[in-house]
Design a protein around this motif. Structure first.
Motif, PDB file in Angstrom:
ATOM      1  N   GLY A  93      19.661 -63.705 -26.433  1.00 49.22           N
ATOM      2  CA  GLY A  93      20.159 -63.318 -25.109  1.00 49.22           C
ATOM      3  C   GLY A  93      20.074 -64.428 -24.090  1.00 49.22           C
ATOM      4  O   GLY A  93      20.339 -64.209 -22.922  1.00 49.22           O
ATOM      5  N   GLY A  94      19.694 -65.611 -24.490  1.00 45.16           N
ATOM      6  CA  GLY A  94      19.710 -66.756 -23.575  1.00 45.16           C
ATOM      7  C   GLY A  94      18.598 -66.721 -22.548  1.00 45.16           C
ATOM      8  O   GLY A  94      18.550 -67.535 -21.660  1.00 45.16           O
ATOM      9  N   GLY A  95      17.672 -65.762 -22.645  1.00 44.24           N
ATOM     10  CA  GLY A  95      16.547 -65.718 -21.731  1.00 44.24           C
ATOM     11  C   GLY A  95      16.919 -65.315 -20.312  1.00 44.24           C
ATOM     12  O   GLY A  95      16.131 -65.470 -19.408  1.00 44.24           O
ATOM     13  N   SER A  96      18.117 -64.804 -20.117  1.00 48.75           N
ATOM     14  CA  SER A  96      18.499 -64.446 -18.761  1.00 48.75           C
ATOM     15  C   SER A  96      18.028 -63.045 -18.419  1.00 48.75           C
ATOM     16  O   SER A  96      17.822 -62.214 -19.289  1.00 48.75           O
ATOM     17  CB  SER A  96      20.025 -64.526 -18.609  1.00 48.75           C
ATOM     18  OG  SER A  96      20.628 -63.564 -19.427  1.00 48.75           O
ATOM     19  N   LYS A  97      17.849 -62.827 -17.121  1.00 50.52           N
ATOM     20  CA  LYS A  97      17.444 -61.509 -16.641  1.00 50.52           C
ATOM     21  C   LYS A  97      18.628 -60.554 -16.752  1.00 50.52           C
ATOM     22  O   LYS A  97      19.766 -60.960 -16.602  1.00 50.52           O
ATOM     23  CB  LYS A  97      17.009 -61.594 -15.185  1.00 50.52           C
ATOM     24  CG  LYS A  97      15.740 -62.350 -14.950  1.00 50.52           C
ATOM     25  CD  LYS A  97      15.403 -62.339 -13.495  1.00 50.52           C
ATOM     26  CE  LYS A  97      14.871 -60.952 -13.188  1.00 50.52           C
ATOM     27  NZ  LYS A  97      14.094 -60.872 -11.978  1.00 50.52           N
ATOM     28  N   SER A  98      18.329 -59.293 -16.963  1.00 51.91           N
ATOM     29  CA  SER A  98      19.390 -58.288 -16.948  1.00 51.91           C
ATOM     30  C   SER A  98      19.890 -58.140 -15.525  1.00 51.91           C
ATOM     31  O   SER A  98      19.098 -58.013 -14.590  1.00 51.91           O
ATOM     32  CB  SER A  98      18.868 -56.946 -17.449  1.00 51.91           C
ATOM     33  OG  SER A  98      18.529 -57.036 -18.803  1.00 51.91           O
ATOM     34  N   PRO A  99      21.189 -58.175 -15.333  1.00 53.14           N
ATOM     35  CA  PRO A  99      21.720 -58.059 -13.972  1.00 53.14           C
ATOM     36  C   PRO A  99      21.576 -56.633 -13.451  1.00 53.14           C
ATOM     37  O   PRO A  99      21.519 -55.674 -14.214  1.00 53.14           O
ATOM     38  CB  PRO A  99      23.189 -58.436 -14.143  1.00 53.14           C
ATOM     39  CG  PRO A  99      23.495 -58.088 -15.556  1.00 53.14           C
ATOM     40  CD  PRO A  99      22.230 -58.336 -16.324  1.00 53.14           C
ATOM     41  N   LYS A 100      21.541 -56.529 -12.142  1.00 54.10           N
ATOM     42  CA  LYS A 100      21.490 -55.232 -11.471  1.00 54.10           C
ATOM     43  C   LYS A 100      22.519 -55.264 -10.355  1.00 54.10           C
ATOM     44  O   LYS A 100      22.734 -56.294  -9.727  1.00 54.10           O
ATOM     45  CB  LYS A 100      20.105 -54.961 -10.906  1.00 54.10           C
ATOM     46  CG  LYS A 100      19.031 -54.787 -11.958  1.00 54.10           C
ATOM     47  CD  LYS A 100      17.675 -54.530 -11.297  1.00 54.10           C
ATOM     48  CE  LYS A 100      16.581 -54.326 -12.312  1.00 54.10           C
ATOM     49  NZ  LYS A 100      16.301 -55.439 -13.158  1.00 54.10           N
ATOM     50  N   ILE A 101      23.144 -54.122 -10.122  1.00 52.33           N
ATOM     51  CA  ILE A 101      24.137 -54.046  -9.052  1.00 52.33           C
ATOM     52  C   ILE A 101      23.899 -52.778  -8.244  1.00 52.33           C
ATOM     53  O   ILE A 101      23.531 -51.739  -8.797  1.00 52.33           O
ATOM     54  CB  ILE A 101      25.578 -54.088  -9.613  1.00 52.33           C
ATOM     55  CG1 ILE A 101      26.586 -54.257  -8.482  1.00 52.33           C
ATOM     56  CG2 ILE A 101      25.878 -52.858 -10.446  1.00 52.33           C
ATOM     57  CD1 ILE A 101      27.973 -54.649  -8.949  1.00 52.33           C
ATOM     58  N   GLU A 102      24.068 -52.910  -6.943  1.00 53.06           N
ATOM     59  CA  GLU A 102      23.995 -51.756  -6.052  1.00 53.06           C
ATOM     60  C   GLU A 102      25.204 -51.834  -5.137  1.00 53.06           C
ATOM     61  O   GLU A 102      25.492 -52.893  -4.569  1.00 53.06           O
ATOM     62  CB  GLU A 102      22.707 -51.785  -5.229  1.00 53.06           C
ATOM     63  CG  GLU A 102      22.561 -50.582  -4.333  1.00 53.06           C
ATOM     64  CD  GLU A 102      21.281 -50.625  -3.513  1.00 53.06           C
ATOM     65  OE1 GLU A 102      21.382 -50.421  -2.288  1.00 53.06           O
ATOM     66  OE2 GLU A 102      20.206 -50.875  -4.101  1.00 53.06           O
ATOM     67  N   ILE A 103      25.900 -50.714  -5.018  1.00 54.43           N
ATOM     68  CA  ILE A 103      27.122 -50.691  -4.231  1.00 54.43           C
ATOM     69  C   ILE A 103      26.980 -49.622  -3.157  1.00 54.43           C
ATOM     70  O   ILE A 103      26.643 -48.480  -3.452  1.00 54.43           O
ATOM     71  CB  ILE A 103      28.332 -50.392  -5.137  1.00 54.43           C
ATOM     72  CG1 ILE A 103      28.420 -51.447  -6.242  1.00 54.43           C
ATOM     73  CG2 ILE A 103      29.606 -50.337  -4.322  1.00 54.43           C
ATOM     74  CD1 ILE A 103      29.290 -51.073  -7.390  1.00 54.43           C
ATOM     75  N   GLN A 104      27.216 -50.027  -1.911  1.00 55.13           N
ATOM     76  CA  GLN A 104      27.160 -49.089  -0.791  1.00 55.13           C
ATOM     77  C   GLN A 104      28.517 -49.074  -0.116  1.00 55.13           C
ATOM     78  O   GLN A 104      29.088 -50.140   0.157  1.00 55.13           O
ATOM     79  CB  GLN A 104      26.103 -49.510   0.221  1.00 55.13           C
ATOM     80  CG  GLN A 104      24.707 -49.524  -0.316  1.00 55.13           C
ATOM     81  CD  GLN A 104      23.732 -50.114   0.696  1.00 55.13           C
ATOM     82  OE1 GLN A 104      24.108 -50.881   1.567  1.00 55.13           O
ATOM     83  NE2 GLN A 104      22.467 -49.747   0.553  1.00 55.13           N
ATOM     84  N   GLN A 105      28.999 -47.862   0.140  1.00 57.91           N
ATOM     85  CA  GLN A 105      30.264 -47.738   0.847  1.00 57.91           C
ATOM     86  C   GLN A 105      30.054 -46.894   2.085  1.00 57.91           C
ATOM     87  O   GLN A 105      29.507 -45.795   2.015  1.00 57.91           O
ATOM     88  CB  GLN A 105      31.331 -47.096  -0.046  1.00 57.91           C
ATOM     89  CG  GLN A 105      32.672 -47.046   0.623  1.00 57.91           C
ATOM     90  CD  GLN A 105      33.768 -46.513  -0.274  1.00 57.91           C
ATOM     91  OE1 GLN A 105      33.527 -46.160  -1.410  1.00 57.91           O
ATOM     92  NE2 GLN A 105      34.977 -46.468   0.243  1.00 57.91           N
ATOM     93  N   MET A 106      30.486 -47.454   3.214  1.00 63.41           N
ATOM     94  CA  MET A 106      30.405 -46.743   4.483  1.00 63.41           C
ATOM     95  C   MET A 106      31.804 -46.755   5.077  1.00 63.41           C
ATOM     96  O   MET A 106      32.210 -47.753   5.681  1.00 63.41           O
ATOM     97  CB  MET A 106      29.399 -47.416   5.414  1.00 63.41           C
ATOM     98  CG  MET A 106      27.970 -47.346   4.874  1.00 63.41           C
ATOM     99  SD  MET A 106      26.922 -48.670   5.488  1.00 63.41           S
ATOM    100  CE  MET A 106      27.481 -50.049   4.488  1.00 63.41           C
ATOM    101  N   GLY A 107      32.540 -45.697   4.844  1.00 66.82           N
ATOM    102  CA  GLY A 107      33.934 -45.650   5.279  1.00 66.82           C
ATOM    103  C   GLY A 107      34.745 -46.651   4.484  1.00 66.82           C
ATOM    104  O   GLY A 107      34.764 -46.612   3.260  1.00 66.82           O
TER     105      GLY A 107
END
Length: 184
Positions: A93-107
């Motif tokens: 896996g190349g030693g990389s961190k697992s990505p994380k995503i957070e999406i916020q929608q306001m209008g």
């Protein structure tokens, strides 16, 4: 009786004139469309000397060539992705961190927070590409590097609130389906 014949003759010549006008307009439109098509095909020979059937034949050949190139590119992409996945598997896996995503929608405002490892810079670029493809206007994008993580924040505007759900799903699918792929 003679008046009826004259009226019929006048109506007949009127419809004949209408048909001629319609046919002339059709021919002009076809000529304009063939000129447009001819301008889109790379020049192989002198265009002025080619007849319309020859021009259509060249356009058909060009489209077939483009289709073959597209298929070759798809195969090459598939092969490269397979090589990339095998490389990741062999390297753990190349030693990389697992990505994380957070999406916020306001209008119509959309904020994407993406956390990646230092070696997954392609995810930021792809996230921007997806946002642009979905019609979002990127207002600002910035990042902060902290130890072995990169914190990306992307602010954008969407045209309709319904676009937000589709964008969120597409981004999450990309991030979480890509988390096992190594970045080069």
């Amino acid at each position: 009786m003679m008046e009826n014949n004259q009226a019929a003759a006048t109506a007949s010549s009127s419809t004949r004139a209408d048909r001629k006008l319609i046919e002339r307009n059709r021919r002009n439109k076809m000529k304009a469309l063939s000129c447009t098509l001819n301008s889109l095909v790379p020049q192989q020979s002198s265009r002025e000397l080619n007849s319309l059937p020859d021009q259509l034949h060249e356009a058909t050949n060009h489209i077939k060539k483009l289709q073959m190139n597209l298929e070759k590119m798809k195969e090459k992409k598939k092969m490269l992705l397979d090589i990339q996945r095998r490389t990741c598997y062999v390297n753990g896996g190349g030693g990389s961190k697992s990505p994380k995503i957070e999406i916020q929608q306001m209008g119509l405002t959309f904020v994407v927070s993406l956390i990646t490892g230092l070696d997954t810079h392609f995810m930021f670029k792809e996230t921007i590409r997806i946002l642009l493809e979905e019609g979002a206007d990127v207002v600002s994008a910035n990042y902060i590097v902290s130890e072995d993580s990169v914190f990306h924040t992307i602010h954008c505007q969407v045209e309709e609130s319904s676009n937000g759900e589709r964008i969120s799903e597409r981004l999450k699918r990309f991030i979480y389906d890509s988390s096992y792929i190594c970045a080069f």
